[in-house]
Design an enzyme around this catalytic site. Sequence first.
Site, PDB file in Angstrom:
ATOM      1  N   ARG B 180       0.713  -1.509   0.433  1.00  0.00           N
ATOM      2  CA  ARG B 180      -0.092  -0.173  -0.119  1.00  0.00           C
ATOM      3  C   ARG B 180       1.043   1.620  -0.243  1.00  0.00           C
ATOM      4  O   ARG B 180       0.966   2.105  -0.786  1.00  0.00           O
ATOM      5  CB  ARG B 180      -1.110   0.212   1.191  1.00  0.00           C
ATOM      6  CG  ARG B 180      -2.436   1.057   1.084  1.00  0.00           C
ATOM      7  CD  ARG B 180      -2.508   0.875   2.282  1.00  0.00           C
ATOM      8  NE  ARG B 180      -4.301   0.886   1.620  1.00  0.00           N
ATOM      9  CZ  ARG B 180      -4.801  -0.349   2.393  1.00  0.00           C
ATOM     10  NH1 ARG B 180      -4.187  -0.681   4.079  1.00  0.00           N
ATOM     11  NH2 ARG B 180      -6.082  -0.766   2.525  1.00  0.00           N
ATOM     12  N   SER B 272     -29.543 -24.559 -19.418  1.00  0.00           N
ATOM     13  CA  SER B 272     -29.770 -24.936 -21.042  1.00  0.00           C
ATOM     14  C   SER B 272     -30.574 -24.377 -21.048  1.00  0.00           C
ATOM     15  O   SER B 272     -31.663 -24.635 -21.571  1.00  0.00           O
ATOM     16  CB  SER B 272     -29.197 -26.498 -20.902  1.00  0.00           C
ATOM     17  OG  SER B 272     -29.099 -26.516 -21.751  1.00  0.00           O
ATOM     18  N   LYS B 278     -30.404 -29.191 -16.562  1.00  0.00           N
ATOM     19  CA  LYS B 278     -28.894 -28.676 -16.643  1.00  0.00           C
ATOM     20  C   LYS B 278     -29.298 -27.328 -14.895  1.00  0.00           C
ATOM     21  O   LYS B 278     -29.769 -26.584 -15.165  1.00  0.00           O
ATOM     22  CB  LYS B 278     -28.390 -27.785 -17.893  1.00  0.00           C
ATOM     23  CG  LYS B 278     -27.985 -29.219 -18.300  1.00  0.00           C
ATOM     24  CD  LYS B 278     -26.269 -29.878 -17.302  1.00  0.00           C
ATOM     25  CE  LYS B 278     -25.147 -30.115 -18.339  1.00  0.00           C
ATOM     26  NZ  LYS B 278     -23.949 -28.737 -18.554  1.00  0.00           N
ATOM     27  N   ASN B 280     -26.052 -25.715 -14.141  1.00  0.00           N
ATOM     28  CA  ASN B 280     -24.400 -25.378 -14.737  1.00  0.00           C
ATOM     29  C   ASN B 280     -24.000 -24.505 -13.491  1.00  0.00           C
ATOM     30  O   ASN B 280     -24.370 -23.625 -13.216  1.00  0.00           O
ATOM     31  CB  ASN B 280     -23.868 -25.044 -15.820  1.00  0.00           C
ATOM     32  CG  ASN B 280     -24.663 -25.508 -17.323  1.00  0.00           C
ATOM     33  OD1 ASN B 280     -24.671 -26.891 -17.481  1.00  0.00           O
ATOM     34  ND2 ASN B 280     -24.488 -24.713 -18.306  1.00  0.00           N
ATOM     35  N   ARG B 312       8.838  10.119 -20.487  1.00  0.00           N
ATOM     36  CA  ARG B 312       7.365   9.767 -20.445  1.00  0.00           C
ATOM     37  C   ARG B 312       7.650   9.115 -21.735  1.00  0.00           C
ATOM     38  O   ARG B 312       7.790   9.717 -23.041  1.00  0.00           O
ATOM     39  CB  ARG B 312       6.712  11.251 -20.329  1.00  0.00           C
ATOM     40  CG  ARG B 312       6.962  11.625 -18.614  1.00  0.00           C
ATOM     41  CD  ARG B 312       5.724  12.782 -18.624  1.00  0.00           C
ATOM     42  NE  ARG B 312       5.774  13.338 -18.954  1.00  0.00           N
ATOM     43  CZ  ARG B 312       4.605  14.063 -20.126  1.00  0.00           C
ATOM     44  NH1 ARG B 312       3.700  13.321 -20.167  1.00  0.00           N
ATOM     45  NH2 ARG B 312       4.795  14.824 -20.103  1.00  0.00           N
TER      46      ARG B 312
END
Lengths: 448, 448, 448, 448
Positions: B180, B272, B278, B280, B312
């Site tokens: 951090r 599905s 199904k 999933n 840069r």
Amino acid sequence: MLFQPPQSAKATVLFGTEHELQCMLDVEAALARAEARCGIISNAAAEAIASHCRADLFDIPALSAASTRSGNAAIPLVAQLTRLVSAASSEAAGGVHWGATSQDIIDTGLVLQLRELLALMEETLVQLSDILAALIEKYADTAMAGRTWMQHAVPVTFGVKLAGVLDAVLRHRERLIQLRPRVLVLQFGGAAGTLASLGNRGPEVTLALAAELKLAAPASPWHAHRDRIVELAAFCVLVMTTVSKLARDLALLSQTEIAEVAEPHADGAGGSSSMPHKRNPVALASILTAAMQVPGLIAIIHVAAFSQEHERALGGWAAEWAELPVLCITTQSALETLVKVLDGLTVDTVAMRNNLGKSGGILLAEAVSMALAERLGKQEAHHLVQQLTVRAAETGMTFRAVVIEDATIQQHLSAANLTDLLDPANYLGSTQHIIQSVLAAYRAKGGR
Amino acid sequence: MLFQPPQSAKATVLFGTEHELQCMLDVEAALARAEARCGIISNAAAEAIASHCRADLFDIPALSAASTRSGNAAIPLVAQLTRLVSAASSEAAGGVHWGATSQDIIDTGLVLQLRELLALMEETLVQLSDILAALIEKYADTAMAGRTWMQHAVPVTFGVKLAGVLDAVLRHRERLIQLRPRVLVLQFGGAAGTLASLGNRGPEVTLALAAELKLAAPASPWHAHRDRIVELAAFCVLVMTTVSKLARDLALLSQTEIAEVAEPHADGAGGSSSMPHKRNPVALASILTAAMQVPGLIAIIHVAAFSQEHERALGGWAAEWAELPVLCITTQSALETLVKVLDGLTVDTVAMRNNLGKSGGILLAEAVSMALAERLGKQEAHHLVQQLTVRAAETGMTFRAVVIEDATIQQHLSAANLTDLLDPANYLGSTQHIIQSVLAAYRAKGGR
Amino acid sequence: MLFQPPQSAKATVLFGTEHELQCMLDVEAALARAEARCGIISNAAAEAIASHCRADLFDIPALSAASTRSGNAAIPLVAQLTRLVSAASSEAAGGVHWGATSQDIIDTGLVLQLRELLALMEETLVQLSDILAALIEKYADTAMAGRTWMQHAVPVTFGVKLAGVLDAVLRHRERLIQLRPRVLVLQFGGAAGTLASLGNRGPEVTLALAAELKLAAPASPWHAHRDRIVELAAFCVLVMTTVSKLARDLALLSQTEIAEVAEPHADGAGGSSSMPHKRNPVALASILTAAMQVPGLIAIIHVAAFSQEHERALGGWAAEWAELPVLCITTQSALETLVKVLDGLTVDTVAMRNNLGKSGGILLAEAVSMALAERLGKQEAHHLVQQLTVRAAETGMTFRAVVIEDATIQQHLSAANLTDLLDPANYLGSTQHIIQSVLAAYRAKGGR
Amino acid sequence: MLFQPPQSAKATVLFGTEHELQCMLDVEAALARAEARCGIISNAAAEAIASHCRADLFDIPALSAASTRSGNAAIPLVAQLTRLVSAASSEAAGGVHWGATSQDIIDTGLVLQLRELLALMEETLVQLSDILAALIEKYADTAMAGRTWMQHAVPVTFGVKLAGVLDAVLRHRERLIQLRPRVLVLQFGGAAGTLASLGNRGPEVTLALAAELKLAAPASPWHAHRDRIVELAAFCVLVMTTVSKLARDLALLSQTEIAEVAEPHADGAGGSSSMPHKRNPVALASILTAAMQVPGLIAIIHVAAFSQEHERALGGWAAEWAELPVLCITTQSALETLVKVLDGLTVDTVAMRNNLGKSGGILLAEAVSMALAERLGKQEAHHLVQQLTVRAAETGMTFRAVVIEDATIQQHLSAANLTDLLDPANYLGSTQHIIQSVLAAYRAKGGR
């Protein structure tokens, strides 16, 4: 992101959500018609379905939102389409998406998008070829420093430098023609690639559907075999190989101390919020940015294509959705930007000549060495000339001056000889032949 | 793309164009106030500027469009801001963006976004720790098959499996705290990092600006040194290492034949378009998709960070703009999805027990071998037990049955011995100790 | 491959097969001693084992050949070690590798190698810091062109350019110190991470083994949690971010037309087989080659770390074996090469001054603009100066000449003012302050 | 590294340093002969040179060591060759490497290696096709669970699963044939691609040299245009797409609970140092390890090919040297390993049938739904069947049982109907047609 890189307008539309949706709907419409042709659904049902396959009838934000839950965009699309068709004919509604699986629609829709992309890329590659050919002819004899290892090497011409690029572009056009039939292929397999939902009618419907869409019918569904898609992606990266190489060269040639070329300066482009004098090469920068992205993008597509479990994958397919359009748009945009840069390129032939001179003739060290080799033998000549270059470096004299003064050289080469040898225009070797070979190949592909 | 992967709502807002713009404007406002504090512009001018630094006053599409030509978003932002302030005070308008360069605003704006991201990630990592700790306690003793090389190995418990995950999550929390201060750092260097535009007032303004923004002031501007950003990106990928590992395990455990766990089933999720049954694992799939993307995304960020020419860069910075937010959103989204999956995870301890039994006791081959080793020596014991596993495989008998029948075994191990040896619950080794060690480390970081 | 890139001699030895083997043997020896301390094997057995843990007693080609069949190198190692120990004591042979699994030995062996690597990297980062600090002091005031977008921007000094690099190197040293305790950790879990083979003695042996090896004992085994290793790899890539940036800058500054620096020229290095004059920057090229490799290498390590199924993975671990040593050697080699390049760097301050002049004062456009802004307002000043730069470009006059001639300018700025404004030495802003800040941070870490 | 992954013996030799050297020497010999044919050097000189172009005459370690300093391997090679030839004929020595540059030799040598690689890959792809075709025929009717999202979907056969793989392999063979003429191309350009060192004889020597080597002569040198090489690399990764997909499937099918296939078990392979029962799928693991490596390897080759400054690059070429051979060997090795795995694959058709049954008929939910759709309409049927699957899940009954009991179902489907519908053998759709299509395509390419 607030910043908008320069993007191909056509490619952006092509991969925009509305067109993506329309391509999927075109597949649903074609499926209905194909199944009507095979007598699986009625012609009336097919037309009722097809007439609702218009993206403007759909609620895209609702589709997107629902796709998150269902895991793909075809499931809510079929639901919306069924609702639309239902209102017209409940019989027709039953025929929507008959026998297909989501991936059939999504993959074939993508193939329709890729067909347009390939046409667009081909057109742009032809444009790029034309502009390169014109520049090559114009600058065929314009000598400039050839640079290897980012150091002056021997003279080249700006024309021959670009001839190498054109030669690569012609290879890309050949590749595009070869891969097209492997990419423009129907996806149609049903739930797990067997088309079981169509009983024994699968092959018949497959052929009819392919005919409707003017795509090739595959020997087998390719749900979990993504090499067709990866090949297209790899082609984009191959094209970017050439685009990146040329953009990098132009950026190097644009450096303040070298300044042999400059990209066209659109009004207001490339300024600085602090420095009033700045005209940054923003177009070249955008190409180089694109070039940094595509190797990572295709790496994702590779990893996804490698992770295709069983009949249809878990997670490996969706990674393709996210990255393939970005890769395609990025490539086509870089290609179009390069065309614009070349089209308006400022070429400073005086700077080219001056820079040739800056290294004090050292670019012709090889020329002197080769001439001496005929008298002294190659190794002795190489050694002598190397010593002269060291002397030049140590004394701050030009190589030219050191050579002219050297006693051994004088013994073997006359002043006239040396003048000829130290003129870059006399050390261009096969430049013209190379240029003519590349232009001949270009013309053989239909170039002017 | 039509498909919308599940995305962290907070991360999406955080990297949305409006918030991106507001963060840049916060930097412009803070710059004005800092310069007022240093007496470089008047307090009135500073307040006139600051009061216009509100994203809702800006035309975002116009900004985006203009950014393409200028090569970054800060140039048109400064132009719009100057116009807005001008209307109120022409004197104040002159003080807008005084002494800064575009990259100062864009980079520091990004740092402000990353500050919020780190807070969000920290919070989610703590949530993840809490859920894991609860699951570990609940399933500390729940034996299941340990699997190596995707084969049954020796028994573990579901709790100890998750303890390994929690231990990794605790490491990520430690890393976050350490990086951090290297990330939350002001960028302020002017055109080429010298702050020449501020004469000799650069250091003073730098400190005041850092104080306004509650960021650290760097020893030197880091325009072309992107390691701070890369470190943040690398942290995201480190976190995804753990997220991906666990999601992969859960997906494997969810397979139909194994079915030890199941992700929570949101209504309508994972269906599905062809198969009615199904459900999933769409959430796990989305995490695995994310996991396929992040190595490619960070590869782009690496390549870009490596291509930082001079003060840069040309092109190398813009690649970061495109990919870093995607990487951050993808990581945070996957993290949040994992929290949801774990929060509603179905754990089928019966299936775990049944699966343990499926390999016919072979998971305890090592246990038998270690017990015999004390009598026969390690090598001979290993060899004997290996032969018994081969016999089991060849005859189709269970390992358990083969062991019980074997004459040599009977010589050395009593029936009671064997019963004990062949009970997975007796071969869990240091499981409890490991769990307690990880939970202690968790509590030491403030966990319940 | 015939070509041998310049490689760190120490890193090459460190990751050579002999040392890799010795590190694994050191773990076996320590395990035997730890178990003797815990009374699991006898002291005599431990010493018999430990005395055979010498790489020179082993047949490396046979080990390698056998590792292909077994899938890792520890299995044949244990077999060879057992044979060696057997000859001395069959009792001791039974104690070899007691309770451990292959991965315990391989991972902990790797950690021992990484301990040496981190020491080596730390030493080289300190050397790099020292050389940079010396160069910064020497060239603190040496003005040169600051370049953004590969174009002249405003002046900087060579010292301040290197101060940005040193600042990044100091961050790397801080990172190294923070990650070390997460990397230097024992791996010890047995077959599936439960140490079941040791009954209830696992924790005790773990502590004893960690103490033997002077490594930290982990709360849980990390067989399938590779974040410790990935963090080390990510650190290498972070270091390469800085190495690559500086090498790219030096290569750009070495171009024939710019020629502000030159890498040291070892006798015979960088010649050409055709061009006698060539002194190619082979050292910088080798660093840039390394920089092209590491993002791809870590991408492999990421993909492997993401694919860690269950207790120990199928395939995902072995990818790490192949790529991690290459990544480590490549990084350390590039780091050492950079130290050598900087140590012998030719810096041509005359060329720096000349190049500053080449853009005809345009580097000071911002300086003129800022000076005018106090009279005309920022926007008007910026606009006027921008027009002057355009006039310079169009007429071929220098910016300097155009400015001096301009009537408006003459109204506001005296000739003396202008002379001051157009001297790069007067437009270096906070350069000295930045340099002193970075050197102070350097000294705070123990630098001279 | 101690561990030696299974590697193609032929590919390893092909890219070994000795063969690499020989290929470069073959180019030098051919160059001498070509120049003799063109009358540039004498026939005697050419033969003197050619007769020394034998790798066994060279000191490889010395070459390697010298290459580090010179930056490539050709420079010391030319030096050694010249010394060897000198001893025979000082005139001939002067003709060594005449007119060429290092990269001409290195690149063309590589092309000679790649010619052999392509022949080897083609042969192995044919072998793979033959084995797949035989397995497809054998298991054309062997029903097994089709799996999508890693869950049971609808039935497939093991034959049709492999047909998809064979179809992809046939595409790879087509690609190989198409890319071969773009890869097998001479590199010959001299110092900066103009062949200036040969005066106006460049084109003539180019043709003669190409003829000697039986390579195509390019229109232009391609020193800095690496698309030919990248295309070959991309082809390797395309092939790995299929190899990885199949290996992953086989690994999943090998899991203890599924156990439908097992890789052949070489004696002593896949054991564990702790668990006597282990027969780890080491061959599949090695393929998956390879699959994790190639996306990262080609990413390096891409980045290198994108970084090709001017006529010959700084650093971007050498990255190719390191990674291309690894990529080629890795691919060919994985390909050969896959052939071996398939050749000895244990297929457990009983397990396939049992696993089909494990989900209680749910794989046929779509079949029932499609049958009902003809009576109830598609949506209503889908909805009803979905509810039945939920009921099955909630009650723990099999889907089969729930369906048979359901009143609505009974109304529409007879018991005989249902028996047929619930038999996986009746729901294989176009499986046979797909298999025959793929086999026809295979035979059209010369398969049995």
